[in-house]
Design a protein around this motif. Structure first.
Motif, mmCIF file in Angstrom:
data_model
loop_
_atom_site.group_PDB
_atom_site.id
_atom_site.type_symbol
_atom_site.label_atom_id
_atom_site.label_comp_id
_atom_site.label_asym_id
_atom_site.label_seq_id
_atom_site.Cartn_x
_atom_site.Cartn_y
_atom_site.Cartn_z
ATOM 1 N N ALA A 156 0.844 -1.206 0.000
ATOM 2 C CA ALA A 156 0.000 0.000 0.000
ATOM 3 C C ALA A 156 0.877 1.254 0.000
ATOM 4 O O ALA A 156 0.635 2.191 -0.768
ATOM 5 N N CYS A 157 1.906 1.273 0.842
ATOM 6 C CA CYS A 157 2.782 2.454 0.904
ATOM 7 C C CYS A 157 3.550 2.610 -0.401
ATOM 8 O O CYS A 157 3.639 3.714 -0.936
ATOM 9 N N LEU A 158 4.098 1.498 -0.926
ATOM 10 C CA LEU A 158 4.862 1.596 -2.172
ATOM 11 C C LEU A 158 3.982 2.069 -3.326
ATOM 12 O O LEU A 158 4.378 2.920 -4.123
ATOM 13 N N SER A 159 2.779 1.520 -3.412
ATOM 14 C CA SER A 159 1.911 1.843 -4.555
ATOM 15 C C SER A 159 1.503 3.309 -4.547
ATOM 16 O O SER A 159 1.168 3.876 -5.580
ATOM 17 N N SER A 160 1.551 3.933 -3.369
ATOM 18 C CA SER A 160 0.998 5.276 -3.216
ATOM 19 C C SER A 160 2.044 6.368 -3.071
ATOM 20 O O SER A 160 1.694 7.546 -3.058
ATOM 21 N N CYS A 161 3.333 6.012 -2.954
ATOM 22 C CA CYS A 161 4.315 6.983 -2.448
ATOM 23 C C CYS A 161 5.050 7.781 -3.524
ATOM 24 O O CYS A 161 5.882 8.622 -3.189
ATOM 25 N N THR A 162 4.793 7.523 -4.800
ATOM 26 C CA THR A 162 5.562 8.272 -5.786
ATOM 27 C C THR A 162 4.723 8.628 -7.016
ATOM 28 O O THR A 162 3.741 7.944 -7.326
ATOM 29 N N ASN A 163 5.135 9.723 -7.663
ATOM 30 C CA ASN A 163 4.451 10.127 -8.898
ATOM 31 C C ASN A 163 5.180 9.500 -10.080
ATOM 32 O O ASN A 163 5.018 8.325 -10.342
ATOM 33 N N GLU A 164 6.032 10.290 -10.752
ATOM 34 C CA GLU A 164 6.771 9.732 -11.888
ATOM 35 C C GLU A 164 8.191 9.315 -11.474
ATOM 36 O O GLU A 164 8.822 8.526 -12.161
ATOM 37 N N SER A 165 8.669 9.859 -10.345
ATOM 38 C CA SER A 165 10.040 9.560 -9.921
ATOM 39 C C SER A 165 10.134 8.139 -9.399
ATOM 40 O O SER A 165 9.139 7.522 -9.055
ATOM 41 N N GLY A 166 11.356 7.675 -9.318
ATOM 42 C CA GLY A 166 11.567 6.287 -8.918
ATOM 43 C C GLY A 166 11.798 6.114 -7.423
ATOM 44 O O GLY A 166 11.744 7.061 -6.643
ATOM 45 N N ILE A 167 12.041 4.873 -7.053
ATOM 46 C CA ILE A 167 12.330 4.511 -5.668
ATOM 47 C C ILE A 167 13.715 3.868 -5.642
ATOM 48 O O ILE A 167 14.009 2.986 -6.456
ATOM 49 N N GLU A 223 0.181 15.253 0.184
ATOM 50 C CA GLU A 223 0.968 15.326 -1.037
ATOM 51 C C GLU A 223 0.633 14.192 -2.017
ATOM 52 O O GLU A 223 0.577 14.408 -3.236
ATOM 53 N N ILE A 224 0.388 12.997 -1.490
ATOM 54 C CA ILE A 224 0.229 11.828 -2.368
ATOM 55 C C ILE A 224 -1.180 11.691 -2.940
ATOM 56 O O ILE A 224 -1.408 10.858 -3.805
ATOM 57 N N LYS A 225 -2.093 12.535 -2.481
ATOM 58 C CA LYS A 225 -3.486 12.284 -2.886
ATOM 59 C C LYS A 225 -3.702 12.422 -4.396
ATOM 60 O O LYS A 225 -4.610 11.806 -4.943
ATOM 61 N N ASN A 226 -2.836 13.183 -5.061
ATOM 62 C CA ASN A 226 -2.990 13.332 -6.515
ATOM 63 C C ASN A 226 -2.024 12.465 -7.320
ATOM 64 O O ASN A 226 -1.938 12.603 -8.534
ATOM 65 N N TYR A 227 -1.287 11.613 -6.649
ATOM 66 C CA TYR A 227 -0.364 10.720 -7.352
ATOM 67 C C TYR A 227 -1.163 9.660 -8.115
ATOM 68 O O TYR A 227 -2.315 9.372 -7.757
ATOM 69 N N PRO A 228 -0.532 9.060 -9.151
ATOM 70 C CA PRO A 228 -1.244 8.015 -9.887
ATOM 71 C C PRO A 228 -1.654 6.856 -8.971
ATOM 72 O O PRO A 228 -0.899 6.493 -8.066
ATOM 73 N N LYS A 229 -2.839 6.321 -9.205
ATOM 74 C CA LYS A 229 -3.330 5.185 -8.403
ATOM 75 C C LYS A 229 -2.876 3.899 -9.075
ATOM 76 O O LYS A 229 -3.179 3.654 -10.238
ATOM 77 N N ARG A 230 -2.141 3.088 -8.325
ATOM 78 C CA ARG A 230 -1.645 1.825 -8.883
ATOM 79 C C ARG A 230 -2.379 0.638 -8.285
ATOM 80 O O ARG A 230 -2.149 -0.505 -8.660
ATOM 81 N N SER A 231 -3.226 0.910 -7.310
ATOM 82 C CA SER A 231 -4.021 -0.141 -6.683
ATOM 83 C C SER A 231 -5.309 0.518 -6.217
ATOM 84 O O SER A 231 -5.315 1.695 -5.868
ATOM 85 N N PHE A 232 -6.378 -0.239 -6.224
ATOM 86 C CA PHE A 232 -7.633 0.297 -5.684
ATOM 87 C C PHE A 232 -7.736 -0.036 -4.199
ATOM 88 O O PHE A 232 -7.827 0.838 -3.347
ATOM 89 N N TYR A 233 -7.623 -1.316 -3.896
ATOM 90 C CA TYR A 233 -7.809 -1.777 -2.507
ATOM 91 C C TYR A 233 -6.714 -1.217 -1.591
ATOM 92 O O TYR A 233 -6.978 -0.878 -0.442
ATOM 93 N N LEU A 234 -5.487 -1.146 -2.133
ATOM 94 C CA LEU A 234 -4.338 -0.749 -1.307
ATOM 95 C C LEU A 234 -3.965 0.724 -1.492
ATOM 96 O O LEU A 234 -2.844 1.121 -1.209
#
Ligand SMILES: *Cc1c(COP(=O)(O)O)cnc(C)c1O
Length: 339
Positions: A44-55, A186-197
C-alpha cells in the motif's frame, strides 16, 4: 460485532493512538490500519508513495528483494543497491550513488530489521542520508517495531510499516502504516496503482468516517488493542527491548557453548532473530533438529538463502528465561543423540 458501528470506530481510534505512541510519533503523524499481512501494508505504501520519480531500494535480504518485486509488479521505476545477505548495507556506496542520481528518486525504501539473517540496518544513518538529498524514507519496520526502540521525534521517517503479529505480539491480520500527515496530503494526486491498497483512500475512510474502507478483521483489531495494552503494562519499548535482548544474550551464550557460530558479525545483530551457520558436525541435519525440537513444542526456522547455509532462532513473543533454557536443553539433547 459490526465494524460500521461507532463503538468499533472508537476502538479503531484508540488502537491508532497506541500504534503512534509506540514509536513516539507526534501529532504530525497518522496511523492507518489495513486488513492483510504485513506485505499488504508495504505494498500500500509503495503503490501510493511516488508520482513519476523512482524509488531507490537498499537490499541485504529477502525483504529488500520483496520491495523490488512489488515495485516491478506495480511498474514503479526503481533501482537496487545490494549487499550480500549477511552483510551490512554499504553507506558510502549509497551516498556515492546519490551524489549523481538523487534527482531520479522520490523515496528511499529499506528494511530496518532484515529478518532474513537478523541484521539491524542503521535507520538513523540512512534516514539522515536520505534527508540530506531531500528524499523521503519508506521503512519496513515489520520485525523491529515494538521490539527495538524507534523514535520518530528523532528519526523523521516518512513511512514506517509494521504488522499486528511480530514484536507487538498480537494475532496476524492487520498491517500498520505510520505516515506523516503532510505526505498524505501530497500523495493524494499521485497516480493510483491499486484500488484496494490505495493508502490515501484507506486514510480518508478511517479519518472521515471512523471506519475501515473495507471489511476489517474485527477480532484482530480487538486482540491488537489488548496486545498494545500488554506492551504498555510491560513498561513500553524500553522494557520489551530489554526482555528480548536479555533472552537473546542467554540464547547466544548457550548456543556458542554448544559450538554454534553466528552468520552475521555480532555488532550487526538485531537481538530479535539470529542466524547460525549450519555446523559441520557429522550427521547434523537442520530438518532433524527442527523435528526433534518441534516434538517438544519448540519451533525454529530454516535459513533463507543467506550467503552461507544457516538456520534461524527468533526470541520474540511472550517468552521468558525458562523458555530459552528449555530450548537450549533441547538443542543439547539433539546433539547428544547424534553420537
Ligand atoms: C514478516 C516480515 C514482512 C511481512 O511478511 P508477511 O508474511 O506479509 O506478514 C515484511 N518484512 C519483514 C522485514 C518481515 O520480517
Amino acid at each position: 460485532i459490526c465494524p460500521r458501528e461507532s463503538e468499533f470506530g472508537d476502538l479503531l481510534g484508540a488502537v491508532k493512538q497506541k500504534a503512534l505512541k509506540v514509536v513516539n510519533a507526534g501529532a504530525h503523524y497518522e496511523a492507518i490500519l489495513l486488513g492483510g499481512s504485513g506485505t499488504a501494508a508495504v505494498e500500500a505504501c509503495l503503490s501510493s508513495c511516488t508520482n513519476e520519480s523512482g524509488i531507490l531500494i537498499l537490499e541485504n535480504g529477502a525483504y529488500g528483494d520483496r520491495i523490488k518485486k512489488i515495485c516491478d509488479a506495480l511498474k514503479i521505476k526503481s533501482h537496487l543497491i545490494k549487499s550480500a545477505w549477511g552483510d551490512a548495507l554499504n553507506l558510502s556506496e549509497i551516498e556515492a550513488h546519490l551524489k549523481t542520481n538523487a534527482k531520479d528518486y522520490n523515496v528511499i525504501a529499506f528494511i530496518h530489521h532484515e529478518t532474513t539473517v537478523g541484521i539491524l540496518n542503521d535507520l538513523s544513518a540512512i534516514n539522515n542520508l536520505a534527508k540530506k538529498y531531500q528524499l523521503k524514507t519508506l521503512v519496513d519496520a515489520m520485525s523491529s517495531y515494538a521490539g527495538i526502540e524507534i523514535d520518530l521525534a528523532k528519526d523523521d521517517v516518512d513511512y514506517l510499516i509494521s504488522s499486528s503479529n511480530k514484536c507487538i505480539q498480537g494475532m496476524a491480520g492487520l498491517g500498520i502504516c505510520i505516515v506523516k500527515k503532510e505526505i498524505l496530503n501530497e500523495i493524494k494526486n499521485y497516480p493510483k496503482r491499486s484500488f484496494y491498497l490505495d493508502l490515501h483512500n484507506n486514510f480518508l475512510a478511517q479519518e472521515k468516517t471512523n471506519q475501515f474502507a473495507f471489511t476489517p478483521p474485527v477480532q484482530i483489531l480487538y486482540s491488537l488493542d489488548i496486545a498494545f495494552n500488554e506492551f504498555f503494562i510491560e513498561g513500553g519499548i524500553k522494557a520489551r527491548a530489554k526482555r528480548y535482548s536479555d533472552l537473546y544474550e542467554l540464547m547466544l551464550k548457550g548456543m556458542t557453548e554448544l559450538g554454534f557460530e553466528t552468520l552475521v558479525e555480532k555488532k550487526l545483530h538485531s537481538k530479535i532473530l539470529t542466524a547460525f551457520k549450519e555446523p559441520t558436525i557429522k550427521n547434523f541435519s537442520f530438518e532433524k533438529m527442527h523435528d526433534f525440537l518441534y516434538a517438544q513444542g519448540i519451533t525454529i526456522y530454516p535459513g533463507k538463502s543467506a550467503k552461507e547455509n544457516s538456520f534461524r532462532i527468533s526470541n520474540i513473543g511472550e517468552l521468558n528465561t525458562a523458555d530459552i533454557l528449555t530450548f537450549l536443553k533441547g538443542v543439547e539433547a539433539y546433539l547428544k543423540s547424534l553420537n
